[in-house]
Motif scaffolding. Sequence first.
Motif, PDB file in Angstrom:
ATOM      1  N   THR A   1      77.602  15.402  46.451  1.00  0.00           N
ATOM      2  CA  THR A   1      76.957  16.714  46.414  1.00  0.00           C
ATOM      3  C   THR A   1      77.444  17.651  47.511  1.00  0.00           C
ATOM      4  OG1 THR A   1      75.157  15.968  47.845  1.00  0.00           O
ATOM      5  CG2 THR A   1      74.871  15.675  45.469  1.00  0.00           C
TER       6      THR A   1
ATOM      7  N   GLN B   1      76.325  17.743  50.383  1.00  0.00           N
ATOM      8  CA  GLN B   1      75.161  18.115  51.188  1.00  0.00           C
ATOM      9  C   GLN B   1      75.401  17.627  52.610  1.00  0.00           C
ATOM     10  OE1 GLN B   1      71.574  16.219  49.953  1.00  0.00           O
ATOM     11  NE2 GLN B   1      70.353  17.090  51.598  1.00  0.00           N
ATOM     12  N   ARG B   2      75.132  18.500  53.580  1.00  0.00           N
ATOM     13  CA  ARG B   2      75.335  18.158  54.994  1.00  0.00           C
ATOM     14  C   ARG B   2      74.279  17.137  55.421  1.00  0.00           C
ATOM     15  NH1 ARG B   2      77.952  21.312  59.125  1.00  0.00           N
ATOM     16  NH2 ARG B   2      77.476  20.417  61.147  1.00  0.00           N
TER      17      ARG B   2
END
Length: 135
Positions: free
Chosen positions: A103, A105-106
Motif C-alpha cells: 500500500t 503506507q508510511r
Amino acid sequence: MKLARLASFIHKWLALILGIQIVFWIGSGLFFTIFPIEQIRSEYLVRSAEVEAPDLAALGALNTIRDEQGRAPVKLTIERRASGDVIVAEFPEAPPALFEAGTLQRLSPLDEATATRIARAHVTLTAAPQSTELV
C-alpha cells in the motif's frame, strides 16, 4: 650497584605486568573451553531467516514515495519481514523511512507495540520484554 638495582626493579615490574596478562590469557582460554562460543554469542536465541523473494507484482508505485519535504529517496530497499514485505527508503538529508510494500503506507516512526512485535519476531525468547526505549 645502581645499575643492578635499576635492572632488578625493571625486571620485577615487567614480570608482574606480563604475568598478569598471561593469567588473564589462561583464564579466558579456560572460560571459552568450558562454554561453547555459540552460547556466548547467543546464536541460539536468533531465529533463522527464511529466504524468499519479495512479490514485485504486489508493489505499489515506487515513484510516489517521498519524505516530509516532498523529496524523492536516493535508495529503496525491499525487505521481507515476518510482518510482510516492507520498503526502506533512504533520503539525502532525512532519516530512513519504512513503508508497507503493498500500500506504500508510511510505517515509521514505529510505535512501541510495533517495535516490540518486530523485535520479538527475530528472537526465540518467551519472556515479555522488561522495557523498551526509543533510540
